[in-house]
Enzyme design. Structure first.
Site, PDB file in Angstrom:
ATOM      1  CD  GLU A 161      -2.762  -1.375   2.393  1.00  0.00           C
ATOM      2  OE1 GLU A 161      -2.874  -0.431   3.180  1.00  0.00           O
ATOM      3  OE2 GLU A 161      -3.302  -2.480   2.574  1.00  0.00           O
ATOM      4  CD  GLU A 268      -4.605  -7.773   2.085  1.00  0.00           C
ATOM      5  OE1 GLU A 268      -5.451  -7.030   2.598  1.00  0.00           O
ATOM      6  OE2 GLU A 268      -3.383  -7.533   2.131  1.00  0.00           O
TER       7      GLU A 268
HETATM    8  O1  9MR Z   1      -7.172  -7.869   8.876  1.00  0.00           O
HETATM    9  C1  9MR Z   1      -6.221  -7.026   9.505  1.00  0.00           C
HETATM   10  C2  9MR Z   1      -6.809  -6.448  10.782  1.00  0.00           C
HETATM   11  O2  9MR Z   1      -7.012  -7.460  11.731  1.00  0.00           O
HETATM   12  C3  9MR Z   1      -5.865  -5.403  11.354  1.00  0.00           C
HETATM   13  O3  9MR Z   1      -6.465  -4.783  12.472  1.00  0.00           O
HETATM   14  C4  9MR Z   1      -5.570  -4.379  10.285  1.00  0.00           C
HETATM   15  C5  9MR Z   1      -4.623  -3.294  10.775  1.00  0.00           C
HETATM   16  O4  9MR Z   1      -3.385  -3.774  10.993  1.00  0.00           O
HETATM   17  O5  9MR Z   1      -4.980  -5.017   9.165  1.00  0.00           O
HETATM   18  C6  9MR Z   1      -5.862  -5.909   8.547  1.00  0.00           C
HETATM   19  O6  9MR Z   1      -5.289  -6.464   7.379  1.00  0.00           O
HETATM   20  C7  9MR Z   1      -4.933  -5.526   6.360  1.00  0.00           C
HETATM   21  C8  9MR Z   1      -3.785  -6.115   5.592  1.00  0.00           C
HETATM   22  O7  9MR Z   1      -2.743  -6.445   6.444  1.00  0.00           O
HETATM   23  C9  9MR Z   1      -3.302  -5.154   4.524  1.00  0.00           C
HETATM   24  N1  9MR Z   1      -4.369  -4.748   3.648  1.00  0.00           N
HETATM   25  C10 9MR Z   1      -5.577  -4.274   4.296  1.00  0.00           C
HETATM   26  C11 9MR Z   1      -6.055  -5.290   5.340  1.00  0.00           C
HETATM   27  C12 9MR Z   1      -7.352  -4.833   5.947  1.00  0.00           C
HETATM   28  O8  9MR Z   1      -7.131  -3.639   6.641  1.00  0.00           O
END
Ligand code: 9MR
Length: 361
Positions: A161, A268
């Site tokens: 990102e 994802e």
């Molecule tokens: O699913 C993840 C959630 O549990 C966390 O709180 C969040 C923040 O760290 O990250 C989520 O996963 C993210 C992923 O690592 C990167 N792309 C976006 C995902 C959804 O926010």
């Protein structure tokens, strides 16, 4: 009237039919998503600690999936909260589950502006760390993590990102970018490649099929590759909704990215039941939204559309990963109902749509 002999034959035939029937039912049950997609791509799931310790959930994962991503446990801030503190337990448990069950592991993620090792960007006087200090720390972090899981991780989301959705700057104005420019991207890939020359190395982002962002990702990867940065894959996260993105936009993005890389992962995937999309950490949790029949139909149709496009691009897509196991695990909250399994781990209408596709379409 049946003779004793006819009766015995009749019972024997009946018993055989029953046994064959149940054997067939069992065989059918044993077929998971990973099996029906074996000629297309691996099917993955992002997991938390419950998923890899609860026997029912472990069995479901083993049946349906042949690739795993750690939802949070391999992020740099979780693994390495301070310069001299490492927390391996959660990540090791997931890696061991993969090792024991022969499941492939996608490493997620080495550099992300969220859940990052923020200490890396500050020196001992509380001032922004110089490039020299920051890159020394980043290299050590990446080398340590990548080498530890080298035997089981086959692909890393190296940078996550770094591009902006639609603002004036192509790059996300994160602290990482403000302090170190796009050199942090180049260096992260360089260090990951040094640590494991055989791992596939991904740039991973959300809204990756929106034309503006798609072109930003494309231009950045192209520029990096021209400078010798070892980016071998593009991860399209795929946090979608029941209305979008359109099949045309996903198709166009896949075609465009395939000019640059021969590995694309849908990293994802989820399809929420409202109009929001993307990976932003602020979103509506749907409160008490019920999964109505019409939402279930829209969701199943959107999953079917997406998978049809993915199958059409099987030459370049080698993995599709769902972001979480069931609606109850979802980062979006259970009321967005975004996954193929409901909160009781039961397959939903979308599951059957994804599974029972027509290979000739
Ligand atoms: O699913 C993840 C959630 O549990 C966390 O709180 C969040 C923040 O760290 O990250 C989520 O996963 C993210 C992923 O690592 C990167 N792309 C976006 C995902 C959804 O926010």
């Amino acid at each position: 009237m049946m003779t004793y002999h006819t009766k015995r034959t009749f019972l024997f035939v009946l018993l055989t039919l029953l046994l064959t029937g149940s054997a067939n039912a069992q065989t059918h049950e044993a077929v998971g998503l990973k099996d029906v997609y074996r000629n297309y791509f691996t099917i993955g799931v992002a997991v938390n600690q419950r998923n890899v310790t609860d026997p029912t959930q472990m069995a479901l994962i083993k049946k349906e999936f042949n690739s795993i991503t750690a939802e949070n446990d391999m992020k740099s801030g979780s693994l390495h909260p301070k310069e001299d503190v490492w927390r391996w337990q959660g990540a090791d448990r997931i890696a061991n589950f993969c090792r024991q069950n022969g499941i492939k592991l996608r490493g997620h993620c080495l550099v992300w502006h969220a859940q990052f090792c923020d200490w890396m960007m500050t020196d001992k006087n509380g001032r922004p760390a110089s490039k020299r200090l920051f890159f020394k720390r980043l290299r050590k972090h990446i080398h340590t993590v990548v080498k530890r899981y080298k035997d089981v991780v086959y692909a890393w989301d190296v940078v996550n990102e770094a591009m902006d959705d639609g603002g004036p700057s192509a790059y996300r104005q994160s602290q990482l970018y403000k302090l170190y420019g796009d050199e942090f991207i180049a260096k992260a890939f360089k260090y990951a490649h040094e640590a494991d020359p055989s791992a596939l190395l991904f740039y991973n982002d959300y809204n990756a099929s929106m034309p503006t962002k798609r072109d930003r990702i494309y231009n950045m990867v192209k520029k990096m590759q021209a400078a010798g940065v070892p980016i071998t894959g593009i991860g399209m996260q795929g946090h979608c909704n029941i209305y979008g993105p359109s099949a045309q936009d996903v198709d166009a993005a896949l075609t465009k990215y395939a000019e640059l890389v021969s590995h694309i992962h849908i990293t994802e995937l989820d399809v929420r039941c409202n109009k929001e999309m993307g990976g932003q950490l602020q979103f509506s949790k749907g409160d008490t939204q019920q999964m109505t029949d019409s939402l279930a139909a829209l969701q199943a149709a959107q999953y079917a559309r997406l998978f049809q496009v993915f199958r059409n691009h099987k030459d370049v897509i080698d993995n599709v990963t769902f972001w979480n196991l069931c609606d109850g695990d979802s980062w979006l909250g259970v009321n967005n109902h975004p996954l193929l399994f409901d909160e009781h781990l039961q397959p939903k209408r979308a599951y059957y749509k994804v599974k029972h596709f027509n290979p000739n379409n």
